[in-house]
Design a protein around this motif. Structure first.
Motif, mmCIF file in Angstrom:
data_model
loop_
_atom_site.group_PDB
_atom_site.id
_atom_site.type_symbol
_atom_site.label_atom_id
_atom_site.label_comp_id
_atom_site.label_asym_id
_atom_site.label_seq_id
_atom_site.Cartn_x
_atom_site.Cartn_y
_atom_site.Cartn_z
ATOM 1 N N MET A 1 61.623 51.251 52.902
ATOM 2 C CA MET A 1 61.366 50.213 51.894
ATOM 3 C C MET A 1 60.576 50.813 50.731
ATOM 4 S SD MET A 1 59.294 46.603 52.316
ATOM 5 C CE MET A 1 60.382 46.064 53.624
ATOM 6 N N THR A 2 61.007 50.550 49.487
ATOM 7 C CA THR A 2 60.312 51.100 48.335
ATOM 8 C C THR A 2 58.983 50.391 48.128
ATOM 9 O OG1 THR A 2 61.278 49.537 46.782
ATOM 10 C CG2 THR A 2 62.535 51.544 47.224
ATOM 11 N N ARG A 3 58.118 51.079 47.393
ATOM 12 C CA ARG A 3 56.808 50.486 47.127
ATOM 13 C C ARG A 3 56.945 49.170 46.387
ATOM 14 N NH1 ARG A 3 52.682 53.507 43.180
ATOM 15 N NH2 ARG A 3 54.340 52.915 41.735
ATOM 16 N N ALA A 4 57.869 49.138 45.377
ATOM 17 C CA ALA A 4 58.052 47.910 44.598
ATOM 18 C C ALA A 4 58.451 46.760 45.497
ATOM 19 C CB ALA A 4 59.105 48.131 43.513
ATOM 20 N N ARG A 5 59.400 46.997 46.429
ATOM 21 C CA ARG A 5 59.839 45.919 47.316
ATOM 22 C C ARG A 5 58.737 45.503 48.286
ATOM 23 N NH1 ARG A 5 66.010 47.836 48.919
ATOM 24 N NH2 ARG A 5 66.905 47.497 46.834
ATOM 25 N N ARG A 6 57.944 46.491 48.728
ATOM 26 C CA ARG A 6 56.874 46.163 49.652
ATOM 27 C C ARG A 6 55.851 45.257 48.990
ATOM 28 N NH1 ARG A 6 55.847 50.883 50.891
ATOM 29 N NH2 ARG A 6 53.972 51.323 49.677
ATOM 30 N N LEU A 59 53.297 41.719 39.856
ATOM 31 C CA LEU A 59 54.012 42.487 38.830
ATOM 32 C C LEU A 59 55.413 42.842 39.315
ATOM 33 C CD1 LEU A 59 52.611 45.347 36.652
ATOM 34 C CD2 LEU A 59 54.834 45.582 37.731
ATOM 35 N N TYR A 60 55.507 43.354 40.553
ATOM 36 C CA TYR A 60 56.809 43.776 41.056
ATOM 37 C C TYR A 60 57.701 42.602 41.458
ATOM 38 C CZ TYR A 60 55.119 48.535 40.903
ATOM 39 O OH TYR A 60 54.636 49.749 40.461
ATOM 40 N N HIS A 61 57.128 41.445 41.559
ATOM 41 C CA HIS A 61 57.954 40.257 41.772
ATOM 42 C C HIS A 61 58.708 39.881 40.498
ATOM 43 C CE1 HIS A 61 59.152 36.248 43.168
ATOM 44 N NE2 HIS A 61 58.776 35.824 41.972
#
Length: 223
Positions: A1-6, A59-61
């Motif tokens: 899982m990528t950091r952004a998705r996590r 932010l990543y959401h």
């Protein structure tokens, strides 16, 4: 899982929440301040989320990454400048009764003026960082969205008013858009923007003067 998705998975932000729009707006406002003051490369996402008082997950959401956030900020800034130019030059009541071509030429010079100003976000975000960060495709898309259609309408009007020669509208519009974009970028990135603006304004106006319709020859009157 990528950091952004996590981060997105653990974020305390859910689609449909009343606060979702406020969170996105806060991120855009914080990012805009940072990008304008520091530039894209020197701005970290940790600074943006701290300024916006939200989590990294928030932010990543809302955005895939920093470049995606920058893209949205750039669109907002470009939209504001385009709206201001339209309001100031092309849609206001004109007590001087200027024709469409004169108004266009004035608007072109106003765009160069804006390109020299360091007290606005437009120069740093749209003209300096924008093309290099997002690439030519995004830049072309932005220019076309905010300038192409309106410019085509006013060039057509100038032809109808017989102020410029009637030549194929589509290639003319694209060439003028490209000319304005390159002129703005050149001025903004110059070591001496004020001098560059003066020189570019002269060159731009001289090039565009070639479109001006030549006076019709006088019709001989019968003796």
């Amino acid at each position: 899982m990528t950091r952004a998705r996590r981060y997105a998975r653990t974020a305390d932000v859910r689609p449909g929440d009343a606060r979702s729009a406020d969170t996105r707006a806060a991120l855009l406002a914080a990012a805009r301040r940072r990008f304008a003051d520091q530039g894209y490369a020197a701005t970290g996402t940790e600074e943006i989320v701290a300024d916006a008082k939200v989590t990294r997950g928030a932010l990543y959401h809302h955005f895939r990454d920093k470049a995606d956030l920058f893209r949205e900020v750039m669109k907002d800034v470009a939209s504001e400048v385009a709206a201001a130019l339209v309001a100031n030059e092309l849609t206001r009541d004109d007590p001087e009764g200027r024709d469409a071509w004169t108004q266009l030429r004035t608007g072109f010079q106003s765009l160069l003026d804006i390109s020299t100003r360091t007290d606005t976000d437009f120069q740093r975000i749209v003209l300096v960082d924008g093309p290099s960060v997002l690439g030519s495709d995004v830049w072309d898309e932005l220019v076309e969205k905010h300038g192409y259609r309106l410019l085509a309408q006013w060039l057509e009007r100038a032809m109808t008013e017989e102020k410029i020669d009637r030549i194929p509208l589509v290639p003319l519009t694209r060439l003028v858009v490209a000319l304005l974009a390159e002129a703005s970028i050149y001025v903004a990135r110059s070591a001496d923007p004020l001098a560059a603006r003066q020189e570019t304004g002269i060159a731009l106006d001289r090039l565009l003067s070639g479109l001006v319709r030549a006076p019709r020859p006088a019709v001989p009157q019968p003796l």
